[in-house]
Design an enzyme around this catalytic site. Structure first.
Site, PDB file in Angstrom:
ATOM      1  N   ARG A 222       0.786  -1.060  -0.017  1.00 12.31           N
ATOM      2  CA  ARG A 222      -0.127  -0.149  -0.058  1.00 12.31           C
ATOM      3  C   ARG A 222       0.889   1.289   0.016  1.00 12.31           C
ATOM      4  O   ARG A 222       0.532   2.223  -0.872  1.00 12.31           O
ATOM      5  CB  ARG A 222      -0.826   0.094   1.237  1.00 12.31           C
ATOM      6  CG  ARG A 222      -1.818   1.325   1.360  1.00 12.31           C
ATOM      7  CD  ARG A 222      -2.190   1.763   0.132  1.00 12.31           C
ATOM      8  NE  ARG A 222      -3.130   0.902  -0.653  1.00 12.31           N
ATOM      9  CZ  ARG A 222      -3.474   1.086  -1.962  1.00 12.31           C
ATOM     10  NH1 ARG A 222      -2.846   2.087  -2.758  1.00 12.31           N
ATOM     11  NH2 ARG A 222      -4.212   0.254  -2.524  1.00 12.31           N
TER      12      ARG A 222
ATOM     13  N   LYS B 297       8.442  38.775  -1.720  1.00 14.63           N
ATOM     14  CA  LYS B 297       7.370  38.438  -2.146  1.00 14.63           C
ATOM     15  C   LYS B 297       6.382  39.829  -1.746  1.00 14.63           C
ATOM     16  O   LYS B 297       7.125  40.758  -0.842  1.00 14.63           O
ATOM     17  CB  LYS B 297       6.565  37.240  -1.806  1.00 14.63           C
ATOM     18  CG  LYS B 297       7.375  36.177  -2.076  1.00 14.63           C
ATOM     19  CD  LYS B 297       6.208  34.991  -2.413  1.00 14.63           C
ATOM     20  CE  LYS B 297       5.453  34.835  -3.529  1.00 14.63           C
ATOM     21  NZ  LYS B 297       4.668  33.704  -3.500  1.00 14.63           N
TER      22      LYS B 297
END
Length: 279
Positions: free
Chosen positions: A98, A165
């Site tokens: 999995r 930013k």
């Protein structure tokens, strides 16, 4: 390719999460001596990524497990194609399947999307790059998958480069102040990128010799003007509201980089299954 020690840490943490006290079902049902052979199968078309990572999952559980590549990372798998074959301890194969699938499905989904974006601009000298919009803890794997798909990586983390930013600019009081302040304190090897929202801010970033300028959420016409004004004095990166439908129009303008958060933040995992074929 990637840092083996970081990937091992990711896998070990994930295995602990999945079976902190073992695998109750497998440990009660399967004899220690049982040997099985299984295959991973593509349930849809896509670009395969993460085969070495899946192998590491099984090898960390049991280094006696035999792992055979049928496809390689970066190859197209069609629905129904076999991707890998695995042989060894049934118990350990079942314990790892999995996690191996989860990682490969996620990485292959990213690689598949990256290939679509890379192919869309292959006629132009423009790189498609990813962002930091990655799954926490899986960045190294997701950015690897981006490269497998044919796109490129932006910075890996906040330590990689200076990226000033809009909120930094607001907090400091302007582009000029921000760049001058950071330049006094960084190494000569560190590049400075500045985000700009309009042509006035572009001019400010050029005046202080920013290495890279991010054109944030600009329309096509404004970006055209930005390319002309910059005249190769800085690397130009287009960012914000980037869709595959807009890619060619943006690449035609002549920007150097197009950053796309969607490469990792909203990707659909590729459907891959695992089946024991003999035991």
């Amino acid at each position: 390719m990637y840092n083996k020690f970081l990937v091992e840490k990711i896998i070990k943490n994930a295995l602990i999460e999945d079976m902190n006290y073992g695998d109750t079902t497998t440990d009660l049902l399967i004899d220690d001596e049982s040997i099985s052979e299984g295959i991973m199968i593509a349930k849809e078309d896509g670009i395969v990524a993460g085969i070495p990572v899946a192998e590491m999952v099984f090898k960390l559980l049991d280094d006696g497990i035999e792992f055979y590549d049928i496809k390689n990372d970066g190859e197209m798998a069609k629905k129904g194609d076999h991707i890998v074959r695995i042989k060894g301890s049934t118990k350990n194969i079942l314990k790892g399947e999995r996690l191996a699938l989860n990682l490969m499905q996620r990485m292959s989904g990213i690689a598949t999307k990256a290939r679509l974006y890379a192919d869309a601009v292959k006629e132009y000298n423009t790189r498609i790059v990813d962002t930091r919009k990655t799954t926490p803890g899986l960045r190294i794997l997701e950015k690897y998958a981006v490269r497998i798909g044919g796109c490129y990586n932006h910075r890996f983390n906040l330590s990689d480069a200076v990226m000033i930013k809009d909120n930094h600019i607001m907090a400091v009081g302007g582009i000029k102040k921000a760049v001058e302040k950071v330049r006094r304190n960084i190494s000569h090897t560190t590049k400075i990128e500045v985000e700009v929202k309009n042509l006035k801010e572009l001019e400010e970033a050029l005046e202080v010799n920013a290495d890279i300028i991010m054109l944030d959420n600009m329309d096509i016409e404004t970006m055209k003007q930005a390319v002309e004004i910059t005249d190769k004095r800085a690397i130009l990166e287009a960012s914000g509201n980037i869709t595959i439908e807009r890619l060619k129009d943006i690449a035609k303008i002549g920007v150097d980089i197009i950053s796309v958060g969607a490469l990792t933040h909203s990707v659909k995992a590729m459907d891959i299954s695992f089946m024991i074929i003999r035991s």
